[in-house]
Scaffold this motif. Structure first.
Motif, PDB file in Angstrom:
ATOM      1  N   ARG A 196       0.827  -1.217   0.000  1.00 33.83           N
ATOM      2  CA  ARG A 196       0.000   0.000   0.000  1.00 33.83           C
ATOM      3  C   ARG A 196       0.856   1.260   0.000  1.00 33.83           C
ATOM      4  O   ARG A 196       0.503   2.270  -0.625  1.00 33.83           O
ATOM      5  CB  ARG A 196      -0.937   0.010   1.205  1.00 33.83           C
ATOM      6  N   LEU A 197       1.984   1.198   0.683  1.00 33.52           N
ATOM      7  CA  LEU A 197       2.873   2.366   0.690  1.00 33.52           C
ATOM      8  C   LEU A 197       3.464   2.604  -0.701  1.00 33.52           C
ATOM      9  O   LEU A 197       3.543   3.750  -1.164  1.00 33.52           O
ATOM     10  CB  LEU A 197       3.985   2.166   1.716  1.00 33.52           C
ATOM     11  N   TYR A 198       3.872   1.544  -1.373  1.00 32.02           N
ATOM     12  CA  TYR A 198       4.401   1.720  -2.731  1.00 32.02           C
ATOM     13  C   TYR A 198       3.325   2.298  -3.657  1.00 32.02           C
ATOM     14  O   TYR A 198       3.597   3.205  -4.460  1.00 32.02           O
ATOM     15  CB  TYR A 198       4.906   0.387  -3.282  1.00 32.02           C
ATOM     16  N   MET A 199       2.112   1.788  -3.549  1.00 40.04           N
ATOM     17  CA  MET A 199       1.043   2.299  -4.398  1.00 40.04           C
ATOM     18  C   MET A 199       0.714   3.751  -4.061  1.00 40.04           C
ATOM     19  O   MET A 199       0.422   4.561  -4.940  1.00 40.04           O
ATOM     20  CB  MET A 199      -0.199   1.425  -4.250  1.00 40.04           C
ATOM     21  N   ARG A 200       0.757   4.069  -2.758  1.00 45.21           N
ATOM     22  CA  ARG A 200       0.458   5.450  -2.361  1.00 45.21           C
ATOM     23  C   ARG A 200       1.479   6.418  -2.949  1.00 45.21           C
ATOM     24  O   ARG A 200       1.112   7.464  -3.509  1.00 45.21           O
ATOM     25  CB  ARG A 200       0.480   5.577  -0.833  1.00 45.21           C
ATOM     26  N   SER A 260       8.419  -3.090  -8.491  1.00 44.00           N
ATOM     27  CA  SER A 260       8.135  -4.435  -7.993  1.00 44.00           C
ATOM     28  C   SER A 260       9.401  -5.112  -7.498  1.00 44.00           C
ATOM     29  O   SER A 260       9.395  -5.802  -6.473  1.00 44.00           O
ATOM     30  CB  SER A 260       7.490  -5.280  -9.091  1.00 44.00           C
ATOM     31  N   ARG A 261      10.498  -4.928  -8.225  1.00 40.55           N
ATOM     32  CA  ARG A 261      11.764  -5.524  -7.780  1.00 40.55           C
ATOM     33  C   ARG A 261      12.220  -4.922  -6.461  1.00 40.55           C
ATOM     34  O   ARG A 261      12.691  -5.635  -5.569  1.00 40.55           O
ATOM     35  CB  ARG A 261      12.834  -5.331  -8.861  1.00 40.55           C
ATOM     36  N   LEU A 262      12.090  -3.609  -6.340  1.00 37.13           N
ATOM     37  CA  LEU A 262      12.466  -2.958  -5.082  1.00 37.13           C
ATOM     38  C   LEU A 262      11.575  -3.430  -3.941  1.00 37.13           C
ATOM     39  O   LEU A 262      12.048  -3.656  -2.815  1.00 37.13           O
ATOM     40  CB  LEU A 262      12.362  -1.434  -5.234  1.00 37.13           C
ATOM     41  N   ARG A 263      10.301  -3.585  -4.231  1.00 34.99           N
ATOM     42  CA  ARG A 263       9.357  -4.051  -3.214  1.00 34.99           C
ATOM     43  C   ARG A 263       9.717  -5.457  -2.742  1.00 34.99           C
ATOM     44  O   ARG A 263       9.704  -5.751  -1.541  1.00 34.99           O
ATOM     45  CB  ARG A 263       7.949  -3.996  -3.790  1.00 34.99           C
ATOM     46  N   ASP A 264      10.045  -6.359  -3.690  1.00 28.01           N
ATOM     47  CA  ASP A 264      10.394  -7.727  -3.321  1.00 28.01           C
ATOM     48  C   ASP A 264      11.628  -7.757  -2.422  1.00 28.01           C
ATOM     49  O   ASP A 264      11.682  -8.514  -1.444  1.00 28.01           O
ATOM     50  CB  ASP A 264      10.652  -8.564  -4.570  1.00 28.01           C
ATOM     51  N   GLU A 265      12.620  -6.948  -2.769  1.00 31.92           N
ATOM     52  CA  GLU A 265      13.834  -6.901  -1.959  1.00 31.92           C
ATOM     53  C   GLU A 265      13.533  -6.362  -0.561  1.00 31.92           C
ATOM     54  O   GLU A 265      13.973  -6.927   0.445  1.00 31.92           O
ATOM     55  CB  GLU A 265      14.889  -6.031  -2.629  1.00 31.92           C
TER      56      GLU A 265
END
Length: 654
Positions: free
Chosen positions: A307-311, A335-340
């Protein structure tokens, strides 16, 4: 204005409050209200003053009661004991035990010599005596006003703040102007508007990056490559030796060119192989990624991170037609940053709010790269350049041509040996090229990944340190409490002005501070929740009935919004109720006979941490919200109506 109980229902029930995470500060805030084991009386005294300054008078009273047992001859201690004793409550609320404790304290104080704090003690005693009398004469009121005016500024401020609910009638009229002046000056002091938002920011978690996956090459592959490379080298050396025996300079030169060209071809071929592998891997990863994650547990760490990434993707998106292009282009890198991030921070002691700074920075940097065109190029960065392909093919052909020239020369010297060498080159060379290119490409991957990881980690640390510096002047809980107290006093003045009343027209009053809709929340350990938005209610009890004002407070900006005024007679109050829910939250309800009820969620759900005291948190919540005093006043009205202040509670105070 609404008359006689005909006002609208006032609801401040928190809506989705329970789903909104709150910040509990660590670091310097961690021990702000903690009494360490074996604390000395003076250490307890200092912590008690913090509780008192933050509006947690109940806990301050308990601590100061312990301190006065061990420190009995300090006017400084007794002055603050008196402040805490009367803070946040009226004379009506004093029980028989309270009055006995006050008498014993005053007897003890009478035996002390005059010191710096003595004038403050005397001002409190005379102020309380004048407030107890319904008909204090002008001389007594003038004496109290003069004594308070003669105190130094800091002591006068403390007396007026903590004994504000004790003041009554014309005495309150006399001192209200000074009290109001202090509130006006204090509500925007210490750069409030610039600093309040920082209180609601969590302590940032230190930056982390995922370790680079080691070289994925087995020992068997390395051994096979070494053996085959040795075989190829031996075969080429045999051809060169045979050409040298013929003294064929051109063949020697051709073989030398072939070796150099082979090196160039292998180097560029490894780059080609690396880029192809990387592009395939990223395409596979992109197809497998989902942001937000469908499997994320609602409310869990991954869910909140998504949710923070989407915000922030939405916040930093450009306006207009470019918005869709930005979201599409940023999806893969984000997405790659989020996975890490999920992988390296996924542990119970790290909350999503603690890495919000990093997510914001990552998305902001992606937008900067996108504006510069770099993010679009990111999708194409692993496409094999034409130059690499051309050099690899050309160098490979040159190597084959040079080898063929050398072979024909060597064959003239010894056909059988040349044939054997050629078979070895063909058989082993092809295999060693495939295995070798994979090994070189894998080493290239590790080098590139490590370089990128180090670069990202360096930028993260710079941003982390910058963010820590921005939060370095975060207000303490005491400052938050004092600003809120100033807001409450200003609201009281607005209420008096709205109804054209003065304090001598007020028989009693109560005020309550609850969480506003859509607000952030944070607290220090063992401290009450503070909010970015409040719902403030003031109840003024006059001879004609109850005058009520409710208003929304934007705490960061110190501004009031959405004013509501309601009047009702005392006989319109049907009942007052406070409900304690299973999760510890308390809801205040005032029922009027015409059904226009008032409902306020005054304290938050939640439980004490491992190093917190649940009783302190409960007392602090009631003090900080004004629930204790409001309940005392309105329960009396609900039970006895307008005759309440002429009943036992009022007589006890006189």
């Amino acid at each position: 204005m609404n008359g006689d109980g005909g006002g609208p229902t006032v609801t401040a029930n928190g809506g989705s409050h329970g789903a909104v995470a709150g910040t509990i500060h660590g670091g310097v805030h961690n021990n702000y209200y903690q009494v360490p084991p074996g604390a000395s009386p003076w250490e307890k005294f200092d912590i008690a003053l913090r509780y008192l300054a933050s509006g947690q008078a109940t806990t301050a009273r308990k601590l100061l009661a312990e301190v006065t047992v061990e420190i009995r001859s300090s006017t400084k201690v007794w002055f603050h004991w008196l402040l805490a004793f009367f803070s946040e409550r009226t004379l009506w609320e004093l029980s028989v035990e309270d009055r006995a404790a006050l008498k014993a304290a005053l007897d003890q104080i009478d035996e002390l010599p005059r010191e710096y704090w003595t004038p403050g003690i005397e001002a409190i005693r005379h102020l309380v005596a004048a407030s107890r009398s319904r008909n204090a004469d002008h001389a007594a009121i003038s004496l109290v006003r003069r004594e308070i005016e003669d105190l130094d500024a800091a002591m006068r401020k403390e007396v007026l703040r903590h004994l504000e609910r004790v003041l009554q009638g014309s005495l309150k009229d006399e001192l209200w102007h000074e009290d109001l002046r202090q509130a006006e000056a204090g509500r925007r002091a210490e750069r409030r508007r610039e600093r309040v938002w920082k209180f609601f920011e969590p302590d940032p978690a230190q930056p982390r990056t995922r370790p680079v996956r080691p070289v994925d090459v087995s020992g068997g592959d390395l051994a096979a490559a070494s053996v085959l490379a040795t075989a190829v080298s031996g075969a080429v050396a045999m051809i060169g030796w045979l050409a040298l025996q013929r003294d064929d300079t051109s063949a020697i030169i051709a073989l030398t060119v072939a070796l150099i060209a082979a090196g160039v071809a292998v180097t560029n071929g490894a780059e080609w192989r690396f880029r192809v592998d990387r592009l395939r891997a990223e395409n596979r990863q992109l197809r497998a990624q989902r942001l937000p994650s469908d499997a994320a547990r609602p409310g869990g760490f991954t869910y909140q991170v998504d949710r923070l990434y989407m915000r922030y993707a939405d916040r930093y998106a450009p306006k207009g037609p470019d918005r869709a292009a930005w979201l599409v282009d940023a999806y893969g890198p984000m997405s790659r940053l989020r996975d890490e991030l999920v992988e390296v921070y996924r542990e119970k002691r790290v909350k999503a709010e603690a890495v919000k700074w990093l997510i914001r920075f990552q998305v902001r940097e992606l937008r900067r790269e996108w504006d510069a065109g770099g993010l679009v190029e990111q999708h194409r960065r692993w496409t094999v350049p034409t130059a690499v392909k051309a050099v690899t093919v050309t160098a490979g052909l040159a190597a084959v041509a040079g080898l063929m020239w050398g072979i024909q020369s060597a064959a003239r010297q010894n056909l059988l040996q040349t044939a054997g060498a050629l078979v070895a080159i063909i058989a082993a060379g092809w295999t060693v090229a495939i295995v070798g290119l994979r090994i070189l490409a894998e080493n290239k991957r590790v080098a590139v990944d490590e370089s990128e990881r180090e670069q990202r980690e360096t930028t993260y640390w710079f941003e982390f340190q910058r963010w820590e510096r921005r939060l370095s002047d975060r207000p303490h809980d005491v400052e938050m409490a004092q600003w809120l107290d100033c807001d409450r006093r200003i609201l009281l003045q607005h209420a008096l002005a709205a109804y054209q009343l003065k304090w001598s027209d007020i028989s009693a009053y109560a005020s309550m501070e609850a969480r506003g809709d859509g607000s952030k929340r944070a607290r220090a350990k063992n401290g009450p929740w503070r909010y970015s938005r409040y719902k403030l209610l003031v109840f003024l009890l006059t001879a004609d009935g109850v005058r009520q004002i409710s208003v929304d407070l934007d705490f960061a900006q110190a501004t009031f919004h959405h004013w509501e005024r309601t009047n009702y007679r005392y006989d319109a109050v049907a009942a007052v109720r406070v409900t304690t829910l299973d999760n510890g939250a308390r809801e205040f309800q005032l029922f009027l006979v015409n059904g226009a009820d008032i409902e306020v969620a005054v304290t938050e759900p939640g439980q004490a941490g491992a190093d917190e005291d649940s009783r302190i948190l409960a007392d602090g919540a009631q003090d900080a919200t004004g629930l204790r005093n409001t309940l005392f006043v309105l329960e009396g009205v609900a039970a006895e109506g307008r005759s309440w202040w002429a009943g036992p509670a009022y007589r006890r105070a006189s």
